[in-house]
Structure formats: C-alpha cells, structure tokens
Enzyme design. Structure first.
Site, PDB file in Angstrom:
ATOM      1  CG  HIS A 141      -5.024   0.212   3.929  1.00  0.00           C
ATOM      2  ND1 HIS A 141      -3.831  -0.531   2.790  1.00  0.00           N
ATOM      3  CD2 HIS A 141      -5.726   0.448   2.599  1.00  0.00           C
ATOM      4  CE1 HIS A 141      -4.292  -0.659   1.341  1.00  0.00           C
ATOM      5  NE2 HIS A 141      -5.247   0.203   1.617  1.00  0.00           N
TER       6      HIS A 141
ATOM      7  CG  HIS B 236      -6.675   0.551  -1.989  1.00  0.00           C
ATOM      8  ND1 HIS B 236      -6.752   0.003  -0.628  1.00  0.00           N
ATOM      9  CD2 HIS B 236      -7.374  -0.291  -2.610  1.00  0.00           C
ATOM     10  CE1 HIS B 236      -7.881  -0.937  -0.971  1.00  0.00           C
ATOM     11  NE2 HIS B 236      -8.148  -1.515  -2.340  1.00  0.00           N
TER      12      HIS B 236
ATOM     13  CB  CYS C  34      -1.016   0.003   1.469  1.00  0.00           C
ATOM     14  SG  CYS C  34      -1.026   0.074   2.817  1.00  0.00           S
TER      15      CYS C  34
END
Length: 324
Positions: free
Chosen positions: A288, A300, A240
């Site tokens: 994240h 993402h 990520c």
C-alpha cells in the site's frame, strides 16, 4: 472463505474488530493481486511492442536475405560464363599463344585478353565467395529473427493466459470485499471508514518542499472524497498507487504504476527526512502507498467503501519512502 462468515446488519461490538481485521486481510490480498494484474498488463504491453518490433526485424532480415541470394545468383552467372569461356579454349598458356599468333601484335592482344579474363575470373570467384557468405549470414539472421519472434509470441500468449487467471482471482477477492462492506451496519461501516483515523480540514498552504513535490500534493489533495477502485488511476476513481500515478501525471511526470514499483523507483528517503510529495509505502512488501503531505500526515486511497482521505503517517505499518 471469509465472506461466508459475514451477515448483514452485524452490530455486536466484540465482533466488529474481528470483522474489520478479516476484511483488511482480504483487502490486502486483493491489493497484491491488483498489483500483479497491473504488472502483467504492463509486461504484455512491452512484450507486444517487442513482438511488433521483431516482426519488422524479421521482414528486414528476409529482405536482406533475398537481396543477398539474388546477388549470389548474379555472381554465379558471371563465374559460369567465365568457366564456359575457359572450357571452350579461350584461355591458353603463354607459349601456345606466342606460337599460334599470326603476328607479334596479335600475340600481345591475345595475352592482354587472357590477362583481363584471368583478372575477371579471380574477381568473379572472390565476389561469389563473398556473396555466398553474405547470403548464408543473411539467411541465418532471418531464421534467428523468426525463432526469436516465435518465442516472444509464445511468451505473450502465456502472459495473457496468466493475466486472465489473475484477473479471475482479483474479481473473486473484490466481490468478497464488496459483499463484506455492503453488508456492514451503520456503526460497523463507520468503523471501517475511520479505521485509519482520518484528519479533516487539513490546510496545505505554507508547506515547505520541492516544486514537484508540492504540485503532486496539491493534485492528490484535490481528490479527497473520491471513491476507491481497484486498478483505477483517475480522474475520478483511484486505487492507492493510481492516486500517486495520477498526481504526478498532472505535472507531466511519469512514475511507475504499482505500489511496489513506486517504492523500488525514485530516490530512497529516510523517514526522518520526509518531504511533501514523497511516496510512502506501508505493510510488508509495500502493498500500500500514500503521499506524504507534511506534518506527519499522508493522503491516500485506502480501500473499497473509503474515500480518498488524509490520515496520520503512523496509522499504518511503515515500509519506506521514495522521492520523485
């Protein structure tokens, strides 16, 4: 162990949601460990640079200490010569000089010589005192530099041992996730891939934002469909924060590497003020991140088995946002 409850070909609908939830938990743990590993790797690089720099400082300090010691020996030799001259009677008091002189000129010459010798002695003692002090300070600095380097080396070795431990934990978590995902049947795998409700056919033309932000969005969006990989920052595989790092790197801008560091850096942005290119953190602790692309959407790299995709901003628990 979560992986122990997974079997190949799971098809019961009432089990899928529990399975996905378990996998998400293990995956977030892996993400946190991944950030810890990356942070340790960065710390090791910085500490190694400190060690290399301190090595040069130690060598410089030792050289200066040796130079100061050599100067001290030179000044000590001068002092010893003058002391020897005084011991041999070269220095006499003015009355004795006048009485023992063969003539007035001889007395003047001897007096002048005595004055010069006295000044030389004073200067020599002063130089010796200064060189002795300089030598002591140089040796002290060299010793301190050596001690600091030893500590840095010790810290470096400890971080390397810690890194090995964390990598072992991360590998264990990664293997769990891979076993879980690879063991899903077709329906469950689709649920896993689509759990953030991916949006297809997103058009980013005509977006409003800064040149830097729009450039980052364009770079990140060009990687749709790329696979996920822990610790990867492109050009073909991403985690990520690696996708965020790579996207900004394409315009020559360096941002922090890990998700938490990305949230801690940059300029904080309120959710209501998000613009394309802002990095958005999700879940408690910002474990994240994704990139806001406008229209309430983010791109993402989410998880193993899930390609880089565009999803709604509110598909995950919002943490905060930073602008670079």
């Amino acid at each position: 162990m979560v992986a122990g409850s997974i079997s190949t070909g799971i098809a019961r609908a009432d089990d899928v949601d529990d399975l996905i939830a378990q996998m998400e938990t293990v995956s977030r743990e892996a993400g946190e460990l991944n950030d810890q590993v990356l942070t340790l790797e960065d710390d090791i690089v910085r500490t190694q640079e400190d060690v290399d720099r301190s090595k040069g400082e130690v060598e410089d300090a030792v050289r200066k200490a040796q130079e100061a010691q050599a100067l001290q020996k030179e000044q000590q030799a001068v002092v010893n010569r003058i002391a020897g001259a005084r011991y041999r009677g070269a220095v006499i008091d003015p009355i004795t000089n006048a009485i023992s002189a063969e003539n007035p000129q001889n007395a003047i010459d001897r007096a002048a010589y005595m004055g010069v010798l006295a000044r030389q002695a004073s200067e020599a003692y002063s130089s010796l005192d200064e060189s002795t002090r300089a030598a002591a300070e140089a040796h002290s600095k060299a010793a301190a530099s050596r001690a600091a380097q030893v500590l840095k080396l010790s810290d470096l070795e400890k971080k390397r041992r810690d890194l090995d431990v964390e990598k072992g934990k991360l590998d264990e978590r990664i293997n769990q996730i891979k076993a879980q995902v690879d063991g899903l049947d077709e329906g469950a795998r689709r649920r896993w891939i689509e759990r953030y409700h991916p949006v297809e056919g997103v058009n980013i033309e005509g977006l409003f934002g800064s040149e830097s932000g729009l450039s980052a969005v364009k770079a990140a969006m060009s990687k749709q469909g790329s696979p996920y990989g822990w610790g990867a920052a492109g050009p073909d595989i991403f985690d990520c924060s690696g996708l965020m790092f790579w996207a900004f790197q394409q315009q020559g801008k360096s941002i922090p590497r890990t998700s938490q560091a990305q949230m801690a850096g940059g300029t904080h942005v309120e959710k209501s003020d998000l613009q394309p290119g802002d990095i958005v953190g999700f879940y408690p602790g910002a474990t994240h991140v994704g990139m806001y692309i406008g229209n309430g959407q983010v791109v993402h790299a989410s998880d193993y088995g899930i390609p880089v995709q565009v999803v709604p901003l509110d598909s995950m628990p919002y943490y905060g946002a930073s602008r670079y």
